[in-house]
Write a protein that holds these residues in place. Sequence first.
Motif, short mmCIF file in Angstrom:
data_model
loop_
_atom_site.label_atom_id
_atom_site.label_comp_id
_atom_site.label_asym_id
_atom_site.label_seq_id
_atom_site.Cartn_x
_atom_site.Cartn_y
_atom_site.Cartn_z
N GLU A 129 13.68 -25.95 12.63
CA GLU A 129 14.94 -25.37 13.05
C GLU A 129 14.94 -23.88 12.75
OE1 GLU A 129 18.22 -27.29 11.22
OE2 GLU A 129 17.48 -29.29 11.66
N THR A 130 15.53 -23.12 13.64
CA THR A 130 15.59 -21.68 13.42
C THR A 130 16.74 -21.40 12.47
OG1 THR A 130 16.98 -21.44 15.38
CG2 THR A 130 14.59 -21.13 15.65
N LYS A 131 16.41 -20.91 11.34
CA LYS A 131 17.40 -20.55 10.33
C LYS A 131 17.29 -19.06 10.09
CE LYS A 131 17.15 -24.90 7.85
NZ LYS A 131 16.82 -25.54 6.58
N GLU A 132 18.40 -18.47 9.80
CA GLU A 132 18.38 -17.06 9.48
C GLU A 132 18.00 -16.92 8.01
OE1 GLU A 132 21.46 -13.38 9.47
OE2 GLU A 132 21.54 -14.75 11.15
N ILE A 133 16.93 -16.23 7.77
CA ILE A 133 16.43 -16.07 6.42
C ILE A 133 16.85 -14.70 5.90
CG2 ILE A 133 14.36 -15.97 5.00
CD1 ILE A 133 13.02 -17.73 7.10
N SER A 134 17.47 -14.69 4.76
CA SER A 134 17.84 -13.41 4.15
C SER A 134 16.81 -13.07 3.08
CB SER A 134 19.24 -13.49 3.55
OG SER A 134 19.25 -14.45 2.53
N TYR A 135 16.48 -11.83 3.02
CA TYR A 135 15.52 -11.40 2.02
C TYR A 135 15.91 -10.01 1.53
CZ TYR A 135 13.59 -8.79 5.97
OH TYR A 135 13.44 -7.97 7.04
N THR A 136 15.41 -9.69 0.38
CA THR A 136 15.66 -8.38 -0.20
C THR A 136 14.32 -7.72 -0.47
OG1 THR A 136 15.68 -9.27 -2.44
CG2 THR A 136 17.80 -9.14 -1.31
N THR A 137 14.33 -6.42 -0.35
CA THR A 137 13.10 -5.68 -0.63
C THR A 137 13.13 -5.23 -2.08
OG1 THR A 137 14.10 -3.61 0.09
CG2 THR A 137 12.88 -4.89 1.74
N GLN A 138 11.99 -5.23 -2.68
CA GLN A 138 11.88 -4.83 -4.07
C GLN A 138 10.60 -4.02 -4.20
OE1 GLN A 138 11.65 -8.10 -6.76
NE2 GLN A 138 11.63 -6.81 -8.57
N ILE A 139 10.69 -2.90 -4.83
CA ILE A 139 9.52 -2.04 -5.04
C ILE A 139 8.90 -2.40 -6.37
CG2 ILE A 139 8.73 0.32 -5.35
CD1 ILE A 139 11.03 1.20 -3.54
N VAL A 140 7.65 -2.77 -6.32
CA VAL A 140 6.93 -3.14 -7.53
C VAL A 140 5.84 -2.10 -7.72
CG1 VAL A 140 5.51 -4.88 -8.63
CG2 VAL A 140 7.39 -5.57 -7.15
N ARG A 141 5.85 -1.48 -8.87
CA ARG A 141 4.83 -0.48 -9.16
C ARG A 141 3.68 -1.16 -9.89
NH1 ARG A 141 6.67 4.73 -8.22
NH2 ARG A 141 8.93 4.85 -8.05
N ALA A 142 2.54 -1.14 -9.24
CA ALA A 142 1.36 -1.73 -9.85
C ALA A 142 0.57 -0.64 -10.55
CB ALA A 142 0.49 -2.38 -8.77
N PRO A 143 -0.04 -0.96 -11.66
CA PRO A 143 -0.84 0.06 -12.34
C PRO A 143 -2.07 0.42 -11.49
CG PRO A 143 -1.13 -2.08 -13.37
CD PRO A 143 -0.04 -2.22 -12.36
N LYS A 144 -2.36 1.70 -11.45
CA LYS A 144 -3.51 2.16 -10.68
C LYS A 144 -4.77 1.97 -11.51
CE LYS A 144 -1.12 5.44 -7.81
NZ LYS A 144 -1.12 6.75 -7.23
N GLU A 145 -5.78 1.53 -10.84
CA GLU A 145 -7.06 1.35 -11.49
C GLU A 145 -7.83 2.67 -11.43
OE1 GLU A 145 -7.81 -1.41 -13.03
OE2 GLU A 145 -6.03 -2.47 -12.34
N LEU A 146 -8.15 3.22 -12.58
CA LEU A 146 -8.86 4.49 -12.64
C LEU A 146 -10.35 4.30 -12.89
CD1 LEU A 146 -6.31 6.52 -14.78
CD2 LEU A 146 -6.58 6.53 -12.32
N ASP A 147 -10.80 3.07 -12.97
CA ASP A 147 -12.21 2.81 -13.28
C ASP A 147 -13.14 3.46 -12.26
OD1 ASP A 147 -11.19 1.32 -15.28
OD2 ASP A 147 -11.62 -0.63 -14.37
N ILE A 148 -12.84 3.33 -10.99
CA ILE A 148 -13.75 3.85 -9.96
C ILE A 148 -13.84 5.37 -10.04
CG2 ILE A 148 -11.99 3.94 -8.15
CD1 ILE A 148 -15.63 2.92 -7.64
N TYR A 149 -12.72 6.03 -10.34
CA TYR A 149 -12.74 7.49 -10.43
C TYR A 149 -13.56 7.95 -11.64
CZ TYR A 149 -9.00 7.07 -7.03
OH TYR A 149 -8.27 6.77 -5.92
N LEU A 150 -13.44 7.22 -12.76
CA LEU A 150 -14.23 7.57 -13.94
C LEU A 150 -15.72 7.34 -13.70
CD1 LEU A 150 -11.92 6.19 -16.75
CD2 LEU A 150 -12.27 8.57 -16.09
N ILE A 151 -16.08 6.31 -12.98
CA ILE A 151 -17.49 6.05 -12.66
C ILE A 151 -18.05 7.16 -11.77
CG2 ILE A 151 -19.04 4.48 -11.42
CD1 ILE A 151 -17.23 2.18 -12.43
N ILE A 152 -17.28 7.55 -10.76
CA ILE A 152 -17.73 8.64 -9.87
C ILE A 152 -17.88 9.94 -10.66
CG2 ILE A 152 -17.02 10.08 -7.91
CD1 ILE A 152 -15.78 7.55 -6.70
N LEU A 153 -16.95 10.23 -11.57
CA LEU A 153 -17.03 11.44 -12.39
C LEU A 153 -18.26 11.40 -13.29
CD1 LEU A 153 -15.70 14.09 -13.33
CD2 LEU A 153 -14.52 12.74 -15.06
N ALA A 154 -18.57 10.24 -13.89
CA ALA A 154 -19.74 10.12 -14.75
C ALA A 154 -21.03 10.33 -13.95
CB ALA A 154 -19.75 8.76 -15.43
#
Length: 171
Positions: A129-154
């Motif tokens: 059945e077609t139901k109207e779905i309500s949703y809310t947006t939420q901004i989630v801040r994920a931690p950035k991975e700096l490992d790749i940048y440190l490897i490139i710098l090394a």
Amino acid sequence: MLAYWKYGKGIVIYSGLADPTGDNIFDPLNTQIWNDFHALPEYPLFWKQMLEFITGSLDVSEYNAKTGQYIGLPARETVKTPSESVTTDLLLLDEVGVYSLPDKDVAVNLYDEKESNLAGGGITIQPTETKEISYTTQIVRAPKELDIYLIILAIFLVIFELYYLRWRGEL
């Protein structure tokens, strides 16, 4: 070509996979082979079905059933269910497990023949059945991975140090 006949108490089967040019049909580099059935994914299924045919084994739907089904028996018989023994002529398969009938054992489970079909194309999605779905947006801040940048710098620092040592004449 496939041929079979009864011989004595057994069955003789001939599977003709001959190559008319006389080349080796099992050579994977030969592009002139007219029959590549032995290289297809259906080949093991062919032999499985062939062995089932030779041995006379039952179809999977004969010894698997879904819970909630009924099995009509020819007369009142005692059947051992997974938890108890029942005497009836119409057996309700209401428990998961093995039911011991007089002539065979039936496994009762969530088996679905369409879902288990290796040929595919058996499952259909029914529209809901077609139901109207309500949703809310939420901004989630994920931690950035700096490992790749440190490897490139090394790596850059190692290359720079090797260049510097070469420039000073130490390498």
